[in-house]
Design an enzyme around this catalytic site. Structure first.
Site, PDB file in Angstrom:
ATOM      1  N   LYS A  69     -18.647  21.684  24.144  1.00  0.00           N
ATOM      2  CA  LYS A  69     -17.187  21.897  24.061  1.00  0.00           C
ATOM      3  C   LYS A  69     -16.873  23.350  23.702  1.00  0.00           C
ATOM      4  CE  LYS A  69     -16.805  18.768  20.843  1.00  0.00           C
ATOM      5  NZ  LYS A  69     -18.185  18.243  20.880  1.00  0.00           N
ATOM      6  N   ASP A  93     -12.142  21.993  14.976  1.00  0.00           N
ATOM      7  CA  ASP A  93     -13.323  21.266  14.491  1.00  0.00           C
ATOM      8  C   ASP A  93     -13.666  21.784  13.095  1.00  0.00           C
ATOM      9  OD1 ASP A  93     -15.735  20.075  14.036  1.00  0.00           O
ATOM     10  OD2 ASP A  93     -16.653  20.704  15.929  1.00  0.00           O
TER      11      ASP A  93
HETATM   12  N1  ATP Z   1     -24.786  24.705  30.076  1.00  0.00           N
HETATM   13  C1  ATP Z   1     -25.520  25.037  29.042  1.00  0.00           C
HETATM   14  N2  ATP Z   1     -26.746  25.604  29.207  1.00  0.00           N
HETATM   15  C2  ATP Z   1     -27.505  25.957  28.158  1.00  0.00           C
HETATM   16  N3  ATP Z   1     -27.131  25.767  26.885  1.00  0.00           N
HETATM   17  C3  ATP Z   1     -25.941  25.194  26.645  1.00  0.00           C
HETATM   18  C4  ATP Z   1     -25.059  24.803  27.697  1.00  0.00           C
HETATM   19  N4  ATP Z   1     -23.932  24.291  27.152  1.00  0.00           N
HETATM   20  C5  ATP Z   1     -24.080  24.355  25.821  1.00  0.00           C
HETATM   21  N5  ATP Z   1     -25.282  24.887  25.511  1.00  0.00           N
HETATM   22  C6  ATP Z   1     -25.845  25.090  24.171  1.00  0.00           C
HETATM   23  O1  ATP Z   1     -25.822  23.828  23.508  1.00  0.00           O
HETATM   24  C7  ATP Z   1     -25.517  24.015  22.125  1.00  0.00           C
HETATM   25  C8  ATP Z   1     -24.288  23.184  21.756  1.00  0.00           C
HETATM   26  O2  ATP Z   1     -23.195  23.711  22.471  1.00  0.00           O
HETATM   27  P1  ATP Z   1     -21.722  23.749  21.856  1.00  0.00           P
HETATM   28  O3  ATP Z   1     -21.729  24.239  20.463  1.00  0.00           O
HETATM   29  O4  ATP Z   1     -20.866  24.447  22.850  1.00  0.00           O
HETATM   30  O5  ATP Z   1     -21.411  22.178  21.859  1.00  0.00           O
HETATM   31  P2  ATP Z   1     -20.221  21.400  21.124  1.00  0.00           P
HETATM   32  O6  ATP Z   1     -19.915  20.215  21.979  1.00  0.00           O
HETATM   33  O7  ATP Z   1     -19.093  22.319  20.837  1.00  0.00           O
HETATM   34  O8  ATP Z   1     -20.936  20.977  19.774  1.00  0.00           O
HETATM   35  P3  ATP Z   1     -20.237  20.312  18.450  1.00  0.00           P
HETATM   36  O9  ATP Z   1     -19.837  18.931  18.832  1.00  0.00           O
HETATM   37  O10 ATP Z   1     -21.359  20.341  17.464  1.00  0.00           O
HETATM   38  O11 ATP Z   1     -19.082  21.195  18.100  1.00  0.00           O
HETATM   39  C9  ATP Z   1     -25.337  25.502  21.909  1.00  0.00           C
HETATM   40  O12 ATP Z   1     -26.541  26.052  21.476  1.00  0.00           O
HETATM   41  C10 ATP Z   1     -24.999  26.020  23.321  1.00  0.00           C
HETATM   42  O13 ATP Z   1     -25.391  27.370  23.511  1.00  0.00           O
END
Ligand code: ATP
Length: 402
Positions: A69, A93
């Site tokens: 996200k 968040d």
């Molecule tokens: N398409 C992708 N390719 C490689 N790495 C990715 C990709 N998308 C996200 N990541 C990696 O996955 C991890 C989690 O991503 P992110 O923090 O954006 O997720 P989130 O859904 O916001 O997590 P949370 O629910 O904990 O807030 C990070 O290390 C990010 O760099």
């Protein structure tokens, strides 16, 4: 620093455009080869259309924990700013990761300009802990006046009198569920009403995992109903008291107006309408191609529809390339394709436009990486085979990928 000052500073720079520049996709240094997967091409669409139009738009990105996200919200915000939209990316968040994603310190609960951008982009990590701390010290310092000033700054001035009557210290030590979301809502109210935010044409929300976000979206309705009940109760008490007084003290019954609650109720319905207005708001579901994530996305989509929040797009993040020599990746990819089929058969998700984002070979951190991710859709499906950021973006950014 005041928002106006920050904004003036950026707007003086040569990068600030008052007119929104049209979307002009730039080719990658090594344009990725685009190979369709088994889904009809018409179901795929990117973000190109989101940059058009100069009017204010809100985008909320939400989904299961860890699906990407923050990465998607940050890269979309970079894209908006690079296309001439003064943009704010807001994290609602409580476990913020915007700072990690941009690889710079955005903490503190205030609007922070993002460095390394050629256009105005600001971040705001709503920090309930800091807000509670400020509130506590406002009570300790100036008593009632402190509370009033604080509530004014939150855009909730009309509530201060009611709150003065409560035991606030106790309330803040054991905050009720939903307080974080209430603070996020008060920020949204500021965006809507404050002159200082007028110039921002794109506001991107990086939301907390599903449960929190649903609470956030249903809060204005809940408060509206609760305030309605409170007003009725107050009216009842007032009229009973007045009736008793008239019986025992021979006084004429009086109607007590309650403008403050009425005003708050109006503001809540404004936010609720904003969340539901398809002209200004879009909720984008972010998911990954696994059966578990797809089921949660389906439930999220159903709840959003129930709340009448506009939702048209689903980002399918971390897709593996179609052709690969890696046996493990090929098996995983088959599994991903099954998840994609689940989406296409799902009654909630099947009508959404799917934007595919590849699994990149490095972690997405810092502006160059976020820009690369945001441009992945420049040709509806480009990027599905472009998971190698090290091959593409490093060349564009002098190797500044983290
Ligand atoms: N398409 C992708 N390719 C490689 N790495 C990715 C990709 N998308 C996200 N990541 C990696 O996955 C991890 C989690 O991503 P992110 O923090 O954006 O997720 P989130 O859904 O916001 O997590 P949370 O629910 O904990 O807030 C990070 O290390 C990010 O760099």
């Amino acid at each position: 620093m005041a928002v106006a000052t920050l904004f003036r500073r950026v707007s003086k720079s040569r990068y600030f455009n008052s007119a929104i520049t049209p979307f002009t996709p730039k080719p990658f240094i090594n344009p990725p080869q685009v190979r369709p997967i088994s889904t009809p091409a018409k179901t795929f669409a990117g973000f190109g259309d989101l940059v058009s139009g100069a009017e204010r738009k809100y985008y909320m990105l939400g989904g299961k924990g860890g699906v990407g996200k923050t990465s998607c919200a940050a890269s979309l915000a970079v894209k908006f700013a690079n296309h001439g939209h003064p943009t704010i990316v807001v994290s609602t968040d409580p476990a913020h990761s915007l700072s990690d994603s941009f690889d710079q310190d955005l903490t503190g609960g205030a609007l922070v300009p993002i460095e390394g951008m050629d256009s105005p982009l600001f971040a705001l990590e709503i920090n309930p802990e800091k807000t509670k701390e400020d509130f506590r010290s406002a009570i300790q310092k100036d008593g009632g006046a402190g509370v009033k000033n604080f509530m004014d700054s939150m855009g909730l001035g009309m509530l201060s009198q009611q709150l003065e009557d409560l035991k606030l210290g106790e309330l803040l030590d054991t905050p009720p569920p939903g307080l974080d979301e209430a603070m996020a809502i008060s920020k949204v109210m500021q965006f809507v009403e404050s002159q200082e935010y007028n110039s921002f044409t794109r506001i991107v929300f990086d939301t907390a995992p599903t449960g929190h976000t649903l609470r956030l979206l249903s809060l204005p309705d809940f408060l509206d109903t609760s305030i309605g009940k409170m007003m009725k109760l107050k009216e009842k008490i007032a009229s009973t008291t007045a009736a008793l007084k008239s019986v025992f003290m021979k006084e004429e019954p009086k109607q007590i107006p309650d403008n403050k609650l009425e005003q708050l109720r109006e503001r809540m319905s404004k936010v609720r309408d904003l969340f539901r207005d398809p002209k200004t708001m879009e909720f984008i579901i972010v998911t990954i191609p696994t059966a578990m994530a797809v089921s949660e996305s389906s439930r999220l989509c159903a709840s959003l529809k129930k709340e009448r929040v506009p939702v048209h797009r689903l980002i399918l993040n971390q897709m593996l390339p179609e052709s690969t020599d890696c046996k493990f990746c090929a098996i995983r990819r088959k599994d991903q394709m099954r998840a994609l089929e689940l989406i296409q058969r799902d009654k909630e998700l099947s009508n959404l436009k799917i934007v595919q984002a590849p699994l990149f070979d490095v972690e997405i951190r810092g502006i160059p990486a976020l820009k690369f991710m945001g441009d992945m859709d420049h040709d509806s499906q480009a990027g599905i085979e472009a998971g190698s950021m090290t091959d593409n973006a490093v060349e564009q950014t002098d190797g500044k990928i983290n």
